[in-house]
Scaffold this motif. Sequence first.
Motif, PDB file in Angstrom:
ATOM      1  N   ARG A  36      35.598  26.988  45.274  1.00  0.00           N
ATOM      2  CA  ARG A  36      35.252  27.165  43.855  1.00  0.00           C
ATOM      3  C   ARG A  36      35.181  28.648  43.494  1.00  0.00           C
ATOM      4  O   ARG A  36      35.657  29.066  42.439  1.00  0.00           O
ATOM      5  CB  ARG A  36      33.918  26.474  43.565  1.00  0.00           C
ATOM      6  CG  ARG A  36      33.670  26.267  42.098  1.00  0.00           C
ATOM      7  CD  ARG A  36      32.468  25.386  41.814  1.00  0.00           C
ATOM      8  NE  ARG A  36      32.674  24.038  42.346  1.00  0.00           N
ATOM      9  CZ  ARG A  36      31.817  23.421  43.164  1.00  0.00           C
ATOM     10  NH1 ARG A  36      30.714  24.007  43.556  1.00  0.00           N
ATOM     11  NH2 ARG A  36      32.074  22.210  43.603  1.00  0.00           N
ATOM     12  N   LYS A  37      34.618  29.468  44.395  1.00  0.00           N
ATOM     13  CA  LYS A  37      34.529  30.911  44.144  1.00  0.00           C
ATOM     14  C   LYS A  37      35.921  31.536  44.057  1.00  0.00           C
ATOM     15  O   LYS A  37      36.186  32.370  43.194  1.00  0.00           O
ATOM     16  CB  LYS A  37      33.724  31.601  45.246  1.00  0.00           C
ATOM     17  CG  LYS A  37      32.245  31.382  45.144  1.00  0.00           C
ATOM     18  CD  LYS A  37      31.526  32.117  46.260  1.00  0.00           C
ATOM     19  CE  LYS A  37      30.043  31.856  46.243  1.00  0.00           C
ATOM     20  NZ  LYS A  37      29.359  32.531  47.363  1.00  0.00           N
ATOM     21  N   VAL A  38      36.818  31.133  44.967  1.00  0.00           N
ATOM     22  CA  VAL A  38      38.185  31.668  44.962  1.00  0.00           C
ATOM     23  C   VAL A  38      38.903  31.260  43.681  1.00  0.00           C
ATOM     24  O   VAL A  38      39.581  32.073  43.047  1.00  0.00           O
ATOM     25  CB  VAL A  38      38.965  31.194  46.206  1.00  0.00           C
ATOM     26  CG1 VAL A  38      40.440  31.511  46.084  1.00  0.00           C
ATOM     27  CG2 VAL A  38      38.394  31.831  47.455  1.00  0.00           C
ATOM     28  N   ILE A  39      38.751  30.009  43.275  1.00  0.00           N
ATOM     29  CA  ILE A  39      39.412  29.533  42.061  1.00  0.00           C
ATOM     30  C   ILE A  39      38.891  30.272  40.839  1.00  0.00           C
ATOM     31  O   ILE A  39      39.668  30.680  39.973  1.00  0.00           O
ATOM     32  CB  ILE A  39      39.232  28.006  41.922  1.00  0.00           C
ATOM     33  CG1 ILE A  39      40.061  27.297  42.996  1.00  0.00           C
ATOM     34  CG2 ILE A  39      39.637  27.533  40.525  1.00  0.00           C
ATOM     35  CD1 ILE A  39      39.786  25.824  43.113  1.00  0.00           C
ATOM     36  N   GLU A  40      37.570  30.473  40.756  1.00  0.00           N
ATOM     37  CA  GLU A  40      37.006  31.205  39.619  1.00  0.00           C
ATOM     38  C   GLU A  40      37.525  32.636  39.566  1.00  0.00           C
ATOM     39  O   GLU A  40      37.850  33.154  38.508  1.00  0.00           O
ATOM     40  CB  GLU A  40      35.474  31.219  39.713  1.00  0.00           C
ATOM     41  CG  GLU A  40      34.835  29.896  39.386  1.00  0.00           C
ATOM     42  CD  GLU A  40      33.334  29.886  39.653  1.00  0.00           C
ATOM     43  OE1 GLU A  40      32.774  30.953  39.976  1.00  0.00           O
ATOM     44  OE2 GLU A  40      32.742  28.815  39.538  1.00  0.00           O
ATOM     45  N   GLN A  41      37.603  33.282  40.737  1.00  0.00           N
ATOM     46  CA  GLN A  41      38.019  34.686  40.792  1.00  0.00           C
ATOM     47  C   GLN A  41      39.509  34.858  40.491  1.00  0.00           C
ATOM     48  O   GLN A  41      39.904  35.820  39.847  1.00  0.00           O
ATOM     49  CB  GLN A  41      37.697  35.253  42.170  1.00  0.00           C
ATOM     50  CG  GLN A  41      37.916  36.737  42.283  1.00  0.00           C
ATOM     51  CD  GLN A  41      37.453  37.264  43.626  1.00  0.00           C
ATOM     52  OE1 GLN A  41      37.095  36.494  44.516  1.00  0.00           O
ATOM     53  NE2 GLN A  41      37.470  38.559  43.780  1.00  0.00           N
ATOM     54  N   HIS A  42      40.346  33.923  40.941  1.00  0.00           N
ATOM     55  CA  HIS A  42      41.795  34.090  40.832  1.00  0.00           C
ATOM     56  C   HIS A  42      42.429  33.033  39.934  1.00  0.00           C
ATOM     57  O   HIS A  42      43.600  32.707  40.097  1.00  0.00           O
ATOM     58  CB  HIS A  42      42.433  34.027  42.227  1.00  0.00           C
ATOM     59  CG  HIS A  42      41.922  35.081  43.153  1.00  0.00           C
ATOM     60  ND1 HIS A  42      42.224  36.409  43.010  1.00  0.00           N
ATOM     61  CD2 HIS A  42      41.102  35.001  44.219  1.00  0.00           C
ATOM     62  CE1 HIS A  42      41.629  37.103  43.959  1.00  0.00           C
ATOM     63  NE2 HIS A  42      40.933  36.274  44.705  1.00  0.00           N
ATOM     64  N   ARG A  43      41.694  32.511  38.980  1.00  0.00           N
ATOM     65  CA  ARG A  43      42.160  31.420  38.132  1.00  0.00           C
ATOM     66  C   ARG A  43      43.471  31.738  37.418  1.00  0.00           C
ATOM     67  O   ARG A  43      44.402  30.943  37.424  1.00  0.00           O
ATOM     68  CB  ARG A  43      41.076  31.070  37.121  1.00  0.00           C
ATOM     69  CG  ARG A  43      41.409  29.919  36.214  1.00  0.00           C
ATOM     70  CD  ARG A  43      40.179  29.519  35.414  1.00  0.00           C
ATOM     71  NE  ARG A  43      40.454  28.564  34.380  1.00  0.00           N
ATOM     72  CZ  ARG A  43      40.806  27.307  34.568  1.00  0.00           C
ATOM     73  NH1 ARG A  43      40.961  26.864  35.786  1.00  0.00           N
ATOM     74  NH2 ARG A  43      41.022  26.495  33.555  1.00  0.00           N
ATOM     75  N   LYS A  44      43.563  32.913  36.817  1.00  0.00           N
ATOM     76  CA  LYS A  44      44.763  33.272  36.055  1.00  0.00           C
ATOM     77  C   LYS A  44      45.998  33.344  36.952  1.00  0.00           C
ATOM     78  O   LYS A  44      47.078  32.917  36.573  1.00  0.00           O
ATOM     79  CB  LYS A  44      44.557  34.590  35.324  1.00  0.00           C
ATOM     80  CG  LYS A  44      43.557  34.494  34.195  1.00  0.00           C
ATOM     81  CD  LYS A  44      43.393  35.816  33.498  1.00  0.00           C
ATOM     82  CE  LYS A  44      42.360  35.716  32.393  1.00  0.00           C
ATOM     83  NZ  LYS A  44      42.115  36.997  31.754  1.00  0.00           N
TER      84      LYS A  44
END
Length: 59
Positions: free
Chosen positions: A43-51
């Motif tokens: 979830r942290k990785v997805i939030e950080q690199h969402r774009k």
Amino acid sequence: MEVVYGKKLFGYTMLKREKIAPSKTLASSKSPEGKLENAIAARKVIEQHRKVLIALRDR
């Protein structure tokens, strides 16, 4: 086509990819605690690199 790293290709500089090592080891994904830790990390990785992830998906 052979890629020459450090040269420009279509206006972009090609850099050699490096393997990314995790900063810490996660618990086993078979245990409930490990599943929770893996979900939080993902979830942290997805939030950080969402774009970036959306751009790669849309290619």
